[in-house]
Design a protein around this motif. Structure first.
Motif, mmCIF file in Angstrom:
data_model
loop_
_atom_site.group_PDB
_atom_site.id
_atom_site.type_symbol
_atom_site.label_atom_id
_atom_site.label_comp_id
_atom_site.label_asym_id
_atom_site.label_seq_id
_atom_site.Cartn_x
_atom_site.Cartn_y
_atom_site.Cartn_z
ATOM 1 N N ASP A 194 -6.116 8.236 3.735
ATOM 2 C CA ASP A 194 -6.124 7.182 3.018
ATOM 3 C C ASP A 194 -5.935 7.402 1.540
ATOM 4 O OD1 ASP A 194 -6.868 5.201 4.929
ATOM 5 O OD2 ASP A 194 -8.853 5.945 5.065
ATOM 6 N N PRO A 244 0.763 -1.095 0.062
ATOM 7 C CA PRO A 244 -0.062 -0.033 0.043
ATOM 8 C C PRO A 244 0.927 1.453 -0.169
ATOM 9 C CG PRO A 244 0.079 -1.056 2.141
ATOM 10 C CD PRO A 244 0.762 -1.968 1.294
ATOM 11 N N LYS A 263 4.330 2.045 2.012
ATOM 12 C CA LYS A 263 3.977 1.938 3.239
ATOM 13 C C LYS A 263 5.391 1.454 3.770
ATOM 14 C CE LYS A 263 1.126 -0.189 7.249
ATOM 15 N NZ LYS A 263 0.118 -0.903 7.144
ATOM 16 N N PRO A 283 -5.861 2.101 -3.344
ATOM 17 C CA PRO A 283 -4.826 0.866 -3.947
ATOM 18 C C PRO A 283 -5.165 0.877 -5.430
ATOM 19 C CG PRO A 283 -6.705 -0.171 -2.948
ATOM 20 C CD PRO A 283 -6.979 1.410 -2.558
#
Length: 279
Positions: A226, A137, A207, A229
């Motif tokens: 957020d 991510p 990440k 993806p």
């Protein structure tokens, strides 16, 4: 997750063609086809797998001291070393700017390119890719002093958001943080310094990479923002166009290593190594 733009790839391809000036298109295509068809056999015959990478993206590829010597290590490096072992050859890793990693395939300087590269549609027009071997991510890194300020994509409107030059993170900023001011920087560590100093408001990075840098820089944090993806974000190994035999062989090895949980293990081990190296 990295992404060289289609323009950079096209320019690299044009440069390669210009260097071969005078050859007809038919003879060039024939030569290229013969080269890629024999690529796997040539690699085994030479005993060397030439690998291009940009070692500035811990824990996937980075520099550390081993027995008093600077060495390129990382999850990607462990992967290519295992691939080379199963091919019965030795991996020869060349560290270069990320912008030139894929171009090295066109120039015949490397057999494969591995550098947290995403197999985007634009890239697939110029190169072949293995199956995806890792899909992480993406996150936003900010300075802790802005914890209560940067809490959403909208809060980054008109702010300076960094992404590595030629990377998929550039597209993420453009498409998901549309009102931000994209700042493209060649090296990830340089972006970290700028977020630390305040000359950049935020940066987008994968990440696992983010966790390493946040661990090393106590004034930084992963923002509670957020990002969507994308299948384009998974990592794959890049190959010269037409590398069917090599592609098939590498896919078999990647599947076996993923089934055994080895690649996740490489990422975890090198994440710990990167943290230790930074102490």
């Amino acid at each position: 997750m990295k992404k060289i733009t289609g323009l950079v790839i096209t320019l690299a391809a044009l440069f390669t063609l210009a260097a071969c000036g005078g050859s007809s298109s038919s003879s060039t295509d024939s030569s290229s086809s013969a080269k890629t068809e024999d690529q796997l056999a040539d690699i085994k015959k030479s005993g060397v797998l030439k690998v291009a990478t940009s070692a500035d993206y811990a824990p996937f590829e980075f520099h550390t001291m081993v027995d008093g010597k600077d060495k390129v290590v990382g999850a990607d490096i462990d992967l290519v070393n295992e691939i080379a072992k199963q091919l019965g050859v030795k991996a020869e890793v060349s560290d270069m700017s990320f912008n030139t990693v894929l171009a090295s395939l066109n120039q015949g300087k490397s057999d494969i390119a591995i550098s947290a590269i995403s197999a985007t549609k634009e890239r697939k027009e110029q190169f072949d890719f293995t199956d995806n071997y890792y899909n992480p991510p993406q996150v936003v890194i900010i300075n802790k002093k802005n914890k209560d300020t940067f809490t959403s994509l909208d809060s980054l409107k008109d702010k300076q958001v960094g992404a590595q030059k030629g990377s998929i993170q550039e597209d993420i900023v453009k498409t998901q943080i549309k009102d931000a001011k994209l700042v493209s920087i060649e090296k990830v560590p340089n972006m970290v310094v700028e977020v630390n100093s305040g000359s950049l408001d935020a940066m987008v990075v994968e990440k696992t990479i983010a966790e390493s840098y946040v661990q090393q820089n106590p004034d930084l944090m992963v923002a509670n923002i957020d990002l969507e993806p994308s299948s384009d974000e998974a990592f794959a190994i890049a190959l010269p166009k037409g590398s069917e035999e090599l592609q098939t062989e590498l896919n078999k090895i990647i599947k076996k290593l993923n089934d055994e949980g080895k690649i996740d293990e490489y990422v975890k081990t090198n994440h710990e190594l990167a943290e230790k190296s930074a102490e």
